[in-house]
Design a protein around this motif. Structure first.
Motif, PDB file in Angstrom:
ATOM      1  N   LEU A   1       3.476  10.220  -9.397  1.00 20.05           N
ATOM      2  CA  LEU A   1       2.735  10.438 -10.646  1.00 20.05           C
ATOM      3  C   LEU A   1       2.082  11.820 -10.646  1.00 20.05           C
ATOM      4  CD1 LEU A   1       1.696   9.142 -13.303  1.00 20.05           C
ATOM      5  CD2 LEU A   1      -0.301   8.400 -11.991  1.00 20.05           C
ATOM      6  N   GLU A   2       1.478  12.170  -9.528  1.00 19.67           N
ATOM      7  CA  GLU A   2       0.833  13.486  -9.441  1.00 19.67           C
ATOM      8  C   GLU A   2       1.861  14.608  -9.509  1.00 19.67           C
ATOM      9  OE1 GLU A   2      -1.405  12.953  -5.838  1.00 19.67           O
ATOM     10  OE2 GLU A   2      -3.212  12.372  -6.935  1.00 19.67           O
ATOM     11  N   SER A   3       3.014  14.387  -8.904  1.00 20.80           N
ATOM     12  CA  SER A   3       4.082  15.383  -8.954  1.00 20.80           C
ATOM     13  C   SER A   3       4.593  15.556 -10.386  1.00 20.80           C
ATOM     14  CB  SER A   3       5.224  14.967  -8.031  1.00 20.80           C
ATOM     15  OG  SER A   3       6.295  15.860  -8.143  1.00 20.80           O
ATOM     16  N   ASP A   4       4.812  14.427 -11.055  1.00 24.05           N
ATOM     17  CA  ASP A   4       5.259  14.484 -12.459  1.00 24.05           C
ATOM     18  C   ASP A   4       4.211  15.157 -13.330  1.00 24.05           C
ATOM     19  OD1 ASP A   4       7.591  13.207 -11.816  1.00 24.05           O
ATOM     20  OD2 ASP A   4       6.972  11.232 -12.577  1.00 24.05           O
ATOM     21  N   ASN A   5       2.955  14.853 -13.079  1.00 27.16           N
ATOM     22  CA  ASN A   5       1.874  15.445 -13.859  1.00 27.16           C
ATOM     23  C   ASN A   5       1.819  16.953 -13.650  1.00 27.16           C
ATOM     24  OD1 ASN A   5      -0.435  15.250 -15.617  1.00 27.16           O
ATOM     25  ND2 ASN A   5      -1.650  15.759 -13.800  1.00 27.16           N
TER      26      ASN A   5
ATOM     27  N   LYS B   1       3.003   5.943  -2.718  1.00 28.54           N
ATOM     28  CA  LYS B   1       4.198   6.668  -3.145  1.00 28.54           C
ATOM     29  C   LYS B   1       4.205   6.827  -4.672  1.00 28.54           C
ATOM     30  CE  LYS B   1       9.206   6.519  -2.601  1.00 28.54           C
ATOM     31  NZ  LYS B   1      10.345   5.741  -2.122  1.00 28.54           N
ATOM     32  N   MET B   2       3.803   5.761  -5.357  1.00 27.08           N
ATOM     33  CA  MET B   2       3.736   5.804  -6.821  1.00 27.08           C
ATOM     34  C   MET B   2       2.731   6.865  -7.265  1.00 27.08           C
ATOM     35  SD  MET B   2       2.898   2.588  -9.404  1.00 27.08           S
ATOM     36  CE  MET B   2       3.731   1.454  -8.330  1.00 27.08           C
TER      37      MET B   2
ATOM     38  N   LEU C   1       0.841  -1.203   0.000  1.00 30.11           N
ATOM     39  CA  LEU C   1       0.000   0.000   0.000  1.00 30.11           C
ATOM     40  C   LEU C   1       0.874   1.250   0.000  1.00 30.11           C
ATOM     41  CD1 LEU C   1      -2.702   1.470   0.147  1.00 30.11           C
ATOM     42  CD2 LEU C   1      -2.620   1.188   2.643  1.00 30.11           C
ATOM     43  N   TYR C   2       1.891   1.247   0.833  1.00 32.65           N
ATOM     44  CA  TYR C   2       2.811   2.383   0.892  1.00 32.65           C
ATOM     45  C   TYR C   2       3.432   2.631  -0.490  1.00 32.65           C
ATOM     46  CZ  TYR C   2       6.977   5.132   1.869  1.00 32.65           C
ATOM     47  OH  TYR C   2       7.957   6.102   1.841  1.00 32.65           O
ATOM     48  N   ASP C   3       3.865   1.565  -1.146  1.00 33.86           N
ATOM     49  CA  ASP C   3       4.478   1.694  -2.474  1.00 33.86           C
ATOM     50  C   ASP C   3       3.496   2.268  -3.486  1.00 33.86           C
ATOM     51  OD1 ASP C   3       6.845   0.688  -1.462  1.00 33.86           O
ATOM     52  OD2 ASP C   3       6.507  -1.363  -2.220  1.00 33.86           O
ATOM     53  N   LEU C   4       2.246   1.818  -3.428  1.00 31.84           N
ATOM     54  CA  LEU C   4       1.223   2.350  -4.345  1.00 31.84           C
ATOM     55  C   LEU C   4       0.960   3.832  -4.074  1.00 31.84           C
ATOM     56  CD1 LEU C   4      -1.361  -0.588  -4.395  1.00 31.84           C
ATOM     57  CD2 LEU C   4       0.085   0.176  -6.299  1.00 31.84           C
TER      58      LEU C   4
END
Length: 151
Positions: free
Chosen positions: A51-55, A46-47, A41-44
């Motif tokens: 993703l939101e940061s990159d977006n 974080k992912m 869950l933590y990994d998801l």
């Protein structure tokens, strides 16, 4: 000769100790399972954050509508996986807590039997000392009578 000490509930104590060990093993498995699903869950999460940061960076720079659709579908898919994983974490935590509670109960039961065994052993020791004292008194009395009667 002193007879050896035998605890009358020794088999029950052994059985309870075995139950405790089995419950402890199950608890450790439940903890490991919880840690695994919580890490996933933590990994998801974080992912998703990455993703939101990159977006956000791409939004500032500008990008194609197709990329926006791809991002949106991927984000929705990720959010579904996160929701499923959150449910798995809740189940794993519940199972872990249940085994923790059972382990506590088993530990208390074993301690009760161990305490009873300690009290029983002390009672046995006192009885043996009293018995030995009576035996020595009888020997002394018999020796005294032999001297007195000339035997």
């Amino acid at each position: 000769m002193m007879k050896p000490y035998l605890y009358r509930f020794e088999k029950v104590l052994t059985y309870r100790e075995q139950e405790k060990v089995e419950t402890e093993t199950e608890y450790k498995k439940a903890v490991a399972s919880f840690e695994m699903v919580a890490t996933e869950l933590y990994d998801l999460l974080k992912m998703k954050e990455e993703l939101e940061s990159d977006n956000q960076k791409k939004m500032e720079q500008g990008f194609h509508i197709n990329e926006i659709h791809t991002y949106t579908r991927y984000l929705e898919s990720l959010e579904k996986r996160i929701a499923i994983q959150q449910q798995s974490v809740i189940k794993a935590r519940t199972k872990m807590n249940w085994f923790e509670e059972k382990l506590l109960e088993k530990t208390i039961e074993v301690k009760k039997f161990e305490k009873m065994k300690g009290k029983d052993r002390e009672h046995y020791r006192i009885e043996m000392e009293l018995s030995e004292g009576r035996f020595l008194d009888e020997l002394t009395t018999a020796k005294f009578h032999r001297r007195k009667t000339g035997w």
